[in-house]
Design a protein around this motif. Structure first.
Motif, short mmCIF file in Angstrom:
data_model
loop_
_atom_site.label_atom_id
_atom_site.label_comp_id
_atom_site.label_asym_id
_atom_site.label_seq_id
_atom_site.Cartn_x
_atom_site.Cartn_y
_atom_site.Cartn_z
N ILE A 1 24.15 -96.22 -17.07
CA ILE A 1 23.94 -96.49 -15.64
C ILE A 1 24.49 -97.87 -15.30
O ILE A 1 25.17 -98.05 -14.29
CB ILE A 1 22.44 -96.39 -15.29
CG1 ILE A 1 21.94 -94.96 -15.48
CG2 ILE A 1 22.19 -96.86 -13.86
CD1 ILE A 1 20.43 -94.81 -15.36
N ALA A 2 24.19 -98.86 -16.16
CA ALA A 2 24.69 -100.21 -15.91
C ALA A 2 26.20 -100.28 -16.05
O ALA A 2 26.88 -100.93 -15.25
CB ALA A 2 24.02 -101.18 -16.89
N VAL A 3 26.74 -99.61 -17.07
CA VAL A 3 28.20 -99.60 -17.27
C VAL A 3 28.90 -99.05 -16.04
O VAL A 3 29.87 -99.63 -15.53
CB VAL A 3 28.57 -98.78 -18.52
CG1 VAL A 3 30.09 -98.53 -18.57
CG2 VAL A 3 28.12 -99.48 -19.79
N ARG A 4 28.40 -97.94 -15.53
CA ARG A 4 29.01 -97.29 -14.36
C ARG A 4 28.92 -98.19 -13.13
O ARG A 4 29.91 -98.38 -12.41
CB ARG A 4 28.32 -95.95 -14.10
CG ARG A 4 28.65 -95.29 -12.76
CD ARG A 4 30.12 -95.02 -12.61
NE ARG A 4 30.43 -94.42 -11.32
CZ ARG A 4 31.63 -94.45 -10.76
NH1 ARG A 4 32.64 -95.04 -11.37
NH2 ARG A 4 31.83 -93.88 -9.58
N ALA A 5 27.75 -98.75 -12.88
CA ALA A 5 27.56 -99.55 -11.67
C ALA A 5 28.37 -100.85 -11.71
O ALA A 5 28.98 -101.24 -10.72
CB ALA A 5 26.08 -99.85 -11.49
N VAL A 6 28.39 -101.51 -12.87
CA VAL A 6 29.16 -102.75 -12.98
C VAL A 6 30.65 -102.46 -12.89
O VAL A 6 31.41 -103.19 -12.24
CB VAL A 6 28.82 -103.48 -14.30
CG1 VAL A 6 29.79 -104.63 -14.55
CG2 VAL A 6 27.39 -104.00 -14.26
N ALA A 7 31.09 -101.37 -13.54
CA ALA A 7 32.50 -101.01 -13.49
C ALA A 7 32.94 -100.74 -12.06
O ALA A 7 34.04 -101.14 -11.65
CB ALA A 7 32.75 -99.78 -14.37
N HIS A 8 32.10 -100.07 -11.29
CA HIS A 8 32.44 -99.76 -9.90
C HIS A 8 32.71 -101.04 -9.12
O HIS A 8 33.65 -101.11 -8.33
CB HIS A 8 31.29 -98.97 -9.27
CG HIS A 8 31.54 -98.57 -7.85
ND1 HIS A 8 32.37 -97.53 -7.51
CD2 HIS A 8 31.06 -99.08 -6.67
CE1 HIS A 8 32.40 -97.42 -6.18
NE2 HIS A 8 31.61 -98.34 -5.66
N ARG A 9 31.90 -102.06 -9.37
CA ARG A 9 32.06 -103.33 -8.65
C ARG A 9 33.25 -104.14 -9.19
O ARG A 9 34.09 -104.61 -8.43
CB ARG A 9 30.77 -104.14 -8.79
CG ARG A 9 30.78 -105.52 -8.14
CD ARG A 9 30.68 -105.44 -6.61
NE ARG A 9 30.31 -106.74 -6.08
CZ ARG A 9 29.05 -107.13 -5.87
NH1 ARG A 9 28.05 -106.31 -6.14
NH2 ARG A 9 28.80 -108.31 -5.37
N LEU A 10 33.32 -104.31 -10.51
CA LEU A 10 34.37 -105.14 -11.09
C LEU A 10 35.75 -104.52 -10.93
O LEU A 10 36.73 -105.23 -10.67
CB LEU A 10 34.08 -105.40 -12.56
CG LEU A 10 32.88 -106.29 -12.88
CD1 LEU A 10 32.76 -106.52 -14.38
CD2 LEU A 10 32.98 -107.63 -12.16
N ASP A 11 35.84 -103.21 -11.09
CA ASP A 11 37.14 -102.56 -10.92
C ASP A 11 37.65 -102.74 -9.50
O ASP A 11 38.85 -102.95 -9.27
CB ASP A 11 37.04 -101.07 -11.27
CG ASP A 11 36.82 -100.83 -12.75
OD1 ASP A 11 36.95 -101.80 -13.53
OD2 ASP A 11 36.49 -99.69 -13.13
N GLY A 12 36.71 -102.67 -8.55
CA GLY A 12 37.10 -102.87 -7.16
C GLY A 12 37.57 -104.29 -6.91
O GLY A 12 38.55 -104.53 -6.20
N MET A 13 36.89 -105.26 -7.52
CA MET A 13 37.28 -106.65 -7.35
C MET A 13 38.64 -106.93 -7.98
O MET A 13 39.47 -107.63 -7.43
CB MET A 13 36.21 -107.57 -7.96
CG MET A 13 34.89 -107.57 -7.24
SD MET A 13 33.68 -108.66 -8.01
CE MET A 13 34.42 -110.26 -7.68
#
Length: 518
Positions: A267-279
């Motif tokens: 859950i954390a991997v997915r949520a952080v990836a969503h934010r960082l990949d966008g940045m």
């Protein structure tokens, strides 16, 4: 060539008991002899099995409390673990400068990279805490309120819909516990990952997970996964010999628990990836958010270094657990005890609480503002009394004596001894709180004794105390202020049964709800 002698197998039935006996008895008569005089369950003198089985059953807090009531203030609960049910021991065990470390128990909570919660290294902890302290500065906490407010407004809209279908004397009956969980998950999702998980809107326990960065995305029940993760990690922390083989044991508790650890991290991997990949792709550069994740991404340690993706994910996971599990459990626990107190003494709690809230929050406002509720004295007393009685952080957090021995009340604890102070027990000691210790009485907070002030320990103590406690109090005040201003409730269960993973979670909370004045 050497040949195997089958006759050796005949010795196996004798060798195994001898080896087990040596494994448990030798430390008892050598390494841990200094603890021999300390009373406790018999098996706890030789191993952690008694404590581990208590964790396996989800009742470790109750088992330790039982042991103190039977054996006294200082109890041996493991082969090298001593529990001290005395508020003075908080200073001894948890204070700054005592030289103790977190016990190896916390290693069971590590997934890949350590976070501030589970790192045992002092230097690493100080580095992480410096970054996290920035994320939870007073200025930062104030900037979190809009995210809390928007999620609480969505939650209130769902509760309003429930009131449209009364089933019992004008009240709509429902289990409040899952809805506290949905709200807490959505708020921490917004704060720690940049978006709510959508659990309130769906009214279901499900979020997206990704076991590895770039891997497949799946749907997982977050509340269930979090509960299992707390249970399995607490148990394996006490029974570390089982950790390498846990997923192979013929017990769903272990197999599903190990799977839950991976899913929660996902859950954390997915949520952080969503934010960082966008940045990284430039999508988010124009609109930075004033949330926890933004501060983790931009935070720097004393050497000016940022966290990497793995460390950001580990810290975000810590916030997911702390911000969802503890808030949902505590808000539901306090909610129950307010209603229980009113039922036990009709007219003593709710009229005073709702009069205070009515004067502070205008009618028709969907969610309380923090400025409206943060200084309400009766609301604060209700929250403190509810936290004392429910004790979400109920277990004694284990610390290991290192470098040099320590003493408490004339007892000598050598290097290698694990010490803890059980919050649940010191919150329920009659000698501290009086003969009405098990009653919900907010008025006791008007005139606390020094012992009571020392014993109240909802967020731990010392350098390892909860860094997010100001956010937690803010969230509790807004949530509870909002619902008791907006609704009337009836309590439909006699006791609040709890199950413990790392924290103590109400199993259910059946109530009736209707809008006030309806």
């Amino acid at each position: 060539m050497a040949m195997f002698d089958p006759s050796l197998l005949s010795w196996l039935p004798f060798a195994v008991p001898v080896l087990l006996l040596a494994y448990y008895i030798v430390p008892f008569v050598t390494t841990n002899r200094a603890l021999a005089s300390i009373p406790g369950p018999f098996s706890a003198k030789f191993s952690n099995i008694w404590l581990g089985l208590s964790a396996r059953s989800g009742r470790k807090f109750a088992a330790v409390d039982w042991a103190h009531r039977k054996y006294g203030k200082i109890v041996r609960v493991g082969y090298n673990h001593v529990s001290i049910a005395d508020e003075r021991a908080l200073q001894t065990v948890y204070a700054h400068g005592n030289g103790f470390l977190k016990d190896t128990f916390y290693e069971a909570f590590v997934v890949g990279t350590t976070g501030m919660f589970n790192t045992r290294d002092r230097i690493d902890h100080a580095r992480k805490r410096k970054i996290m302290a920035h994320a939870f500065s007073p200025k930062s906490v104030g900037e979190f309120e809009p995210y809390m407010k928007s999620n609480i407004e969505r939650w209130v809209a769902q509760l309003d819909r429930k009131t449209l279908y009364p089933t019992r004397n004008g009240f709509a009956e429902y289990d409040a516990m899952p809805w506290f969980s949905y709200l807490a998950f959505d708020i921490i999702g917004d704060l720690a990952f940049g978006n709510p998980f959508g659990m309130v809107e769906k009214g279901r326990d499900e979020v997206e997970a990704q076991l590895t960065h770039g891997g497949d995305i799946s749907i997982t029940p977050a509340v269930e996964v979090l509960n299992r993760r707390g249970e399995i990690s607490s148990t394996l922390g006490l029974l570390p010999a089982l950790r390498p083989v846990a997923k192979y044991l013929p017990d769903p508790f272990f197999t599903k628990g190990v799977e839950a650890v991976a899913n929660l991290n996902g859950i954390a991997v997915r949520a952080v990836a969503h934010r960082l990949d966008g940045m990284e792709s430039g999508e988010k550069k124009a609109a930075p958010r004033n949330d926890i994740l933004e501060r983790l991404i931009n935070g720097k340690d004393a050497n000016g270094n940022n966290m990497g993706r793995a460390e950001i994910t580990a810290e975000a996971l810590t916030q997911l657990i702390a911000g969802s599990d503890t808030i949902s459990n505590t808000s539901c626990g306090v909610f129950y005890w307010i209603l229980h107190g009113e039922r036990a003494r009709p007219g003593s709690i709710l009229p005073q609480l709702q009069a205070e809230l009515d004067a502070a929050i205008p009618e028709g406002q969907n969610a309380a503002a923090y400025a409206q509720v943060k200084n309400l004295p009766f609301l604060k007393r209700c929250i403190d009394e509810g936290m004392r009685l429910h004790s979400t952080s109920a277990i004694g957090l284990p610390r290991i004596v290192v470098n040099k021995a320590t003493e408490f009340d004339g007892l000598h604890f050598p290097v290698g001894t694990v010490l803890s102070v059980p919050s649940y027990t010191i919150h329920h000691l009659e000698e501290i709180w009086g003969p009405d210790v098990d009653e919900f009485k907010p008025e006791r907070w008007l005139d606390l004794t020094q012992r009571q002030k020392m014993a109240f320990n909802p967020f731990s103590y010392g350098p390892r105390a909860c860094v997010g406690q100001n956010v937690a109090i803010m969230e509790l005040q807004i949530i509870l202020g909002t619902i008791f201003r907006r609704y009337d409730f009836e309590l439909y269960q006699q006791v609040l049964e709890s199950h413990e993973g790392f924290s103590k979670k109400p199993k259910e909370c059946h109530v009736g709800i209707k809008k006030r004045g309806a």
